[in-house]
Design an enzyme around this catalytic site. Structure first.
Site, PDB file in Angstrom:
ATOM      1  N   LYS A  91     -15.359  -5.070   5.160  1.00  0.00           N
ATOM      2  CA  LYS A  91     -16.046  -3.813   5.460  1.00  0.00           C
ATOM      3  C   LYS A  91     -15.627  -2.682   4.536  1.00  0.00           C
ATOM      4  O   LYS A  91     -16.284  -1.645   4.492  1.00  0.00           O
ATOM      5  CB  LYS A  91     -15.808  -3.424   6.916  1.00  0.00           C
ATOM      6  CG  LYS A  91     -14.363  -3.264   7.325  1.00  0.00           C
ATOM      7  CD  LYS A  91     -14.232  -3.090   8.826  1.00  0.00           C
ATOM      8  CE  LYS A  91     -12.768  -3.059   9.250  1.00  0.00           C
ATOM      9  NZ  LYS A  91     -12.619  -2.987  10.714  1.00  0.00           N
TER      10      LYS A  91
ATOM     11  N   LYS B 134       0.792  -1.232   0.000  1.00  0.00           N
ATOM     12  CA  LYS B 134       0.000   0.000   0.000  1.00  0.00           C
ATOM     13  C   LYS B 134       0.824   1.281   0.000  1.00  0.00           C
ATOM     14  O   LYS B 134       0.291   2.358  -0.252  1.00  0.00           O
ATOM     15  CB  LYS B 134      -0.920   0.023   1.227  1.00  0.00           C
ATOM     16  CG  LYS B 134      -1.882  -1.154   1.301  1.00  0.00           C
ATOM     17  CD  LYS B 134      -2.708  -1.089   2.580  1.00  0.00           C
ATOM     18  CE  LYS B 134      -3.626  -2.284   2.705  1.00  0.00           C
ATOM     19  NZ  LYS B 134      -4.412  -2.258   3.971  1.00  0.00           N
TER      20      LYS B 134
ATOM     21  N   LYS C 216     -13.190 -11.879  -0.676  1.00  0.00           N
ATOM     22  CA  LYS C 216     -13.580 -12.001   0.727  1.00  0.00           C
ATOM     23  C   LYS C 216     -14.571 -10.904   1.105  1.00  0.00           C
ATOM     24  O   LYS C 216     -14.440  -9.760   0.678  1.00  0.00           O
ATOM     25  CB  LYS C 216     -12.323 -11.898   1.598  1.00  0.00           C
ATOM     26  CG  LYS C 216     -12.565 -11.961   3.093  1.00  0.00           C
ATOM     27  CD  LYS C 216     -11.244 -11.818   3.826  1.00  0.00           C
ATOM     28  CE  LYS C 216     -11.440 -11.739   5.330  1.00  0.00           C
ATOM     29  NZ  LYS C 216     -10.150 -11.555   6.043  1.00  0.00           N
TER      30      LYS C 216
END
Length: 341
Positions: free
Chosen positions: A194, A111, A191
């Site tokens: 959230k 990231k 998957k």
């Protein structure tokens, strides 16, 4: 060795059913063992976000933990930023950690790297180490994708103990039984999470019953028409079976043998998920913001006794205080270790 357990929940988005199955329910079921649970709001700041949204999500996460059965009489529940010892020990450990250790952590590789990347994305694994070491945690239950963080914590604890004396308990990673890996209903190859790009296939804990039912009835299946549990070749149908198994405590293979069509399976799954979440939602909506804040404040006060003592003995060992190192409860019992890496 301590038998305390610790779990952190990062408020980066609304909690969903996968969070409940994989993390919340095990905490609730294990509260006979000393347990520490915190809302990891400091970890949520490694990427840009809205301050008001962060505060709202932090309270929502805490409220859902309470509504799901986390008992503040047995479990210490607090908000990470309410305990200054986290940030203080984080910096002290940064003075032991190296750039190379932080830079090779997998999350930063995936990231980070650009000039606009927040420095906290590089250093947050050291904060995770502080989260664990503050409370003298001996065993850390993690998925295998998180093992690298525990290994860094071990390295920092061992290095510190060798340089400054036996201050920290050296933790080890344990791997609990793997919970069902719930997939996105709209894309079974992904998957359920959230922060998924689309919420169409994610069952959030606070979704109203009609929304839960709509998402489940629109779930991707396949063209075979036969209900069978085969996660590798038929992920959509298998995901529905796992959802129903999670909600009822049954076995997905046995469930499959009792269904002949996708429509009936989806209806049964929707009914079971709604029944599972209804009491959680009811208890959550009965909580006021003041109720949640009071629990978090009381939890931070309870957590501070041990955490502040850990920071005090760390500072004393590093020459930052003339006071004798404070100890909370039993002294740290570090392992006999080889030279630090």
């Amino acid at each position: 060795m301590s038998d305390r357990r610790i779990s952190g929940f990062k408020p980066t988005g609304p909690l969903q059913l996968g969070n409940y199955v994989g993390a919340i329910r095990p905490v609730v079921d294990g509260q006979d063992q000393p347990t520490i649970v915190f809302v990891a709001d400091l970890h949520a700041m490694t990427v840009p976000g809205d301050p008001q949204r962060l505060r709202e999500l932090s309270l929502q996460v805490a409220g859902l933990l309470l509504a799901s059965g986390v008992d503040p009489r047995r479990t210490i529940l607090y908000r990470q930023s309410d305990l200054p010892a986290h940030a203080e020990l984080h910096y002290l450990l940064e003075c032991v950690a190296t750039y190379g250790e932080a830079h090779r952590m997998i999350q930063f590789k995936e990231k980070g790297g650009g000039s606009g990347t927040r420095l906290s994305l590089l250093t947050y694994p050291v904060l995770m180490a502080a989260d664990i070491l503050l409370h003298d945690i001996a065993e850390v239950p993690v998925g295998r994708d998180q093992r690298q963080h525990v290994e860094l914590t071990r390295d920092l604890a061992m290095r510190f103990n060798e340089r400054h004396g036996p201050v920290f308990t050296v933790p080890r990673a344990t791997h609990p039984a793997i919970a069902a890996r719930l997939a996105d209903l709209a894309d079974p190859a992904v998957k359920m999470g959230k922060t998924n790009a689309s919420s169409n296939g994610v069952l959030f804990l606070l979704d109203p019953p009609d929304v839960l039912r709509r998402k489940i009835m629109r779930a991707v299946t396949d063209t075979a028409g036969e209900v069978a549990y085969d996660p590798e070749n038929r992920p959509g149908v298998s995901n529905l079976l796992e959802l129903l198994a999670v909600a009822t405590g049954d076995d997905p293979r046995r469930i499959a043998s009792g269904h002949t069509g996708y429509g009936a399976l989806k209806r049964a799954t929707a009914d079971a998920v709604i029944a599972l979440l209804e009491p959680i939602q009811r208890r959550y909506h009965a909580l006021s913001e003041d109720d949640i804040e009071q629990v978090l404040a009381a939890g931070a006060e309870r957590a501070a006794e041990r955490a502040d003592a850990t920071v005090a003995r760390t500072k004393a060992a590093m020459g930052l205080s003339s006071a004798r190192p404070a100890r909370a409860g039993s002294p740290a019992t570090p392992e006999t270790v080889p030279a630090s890496r």
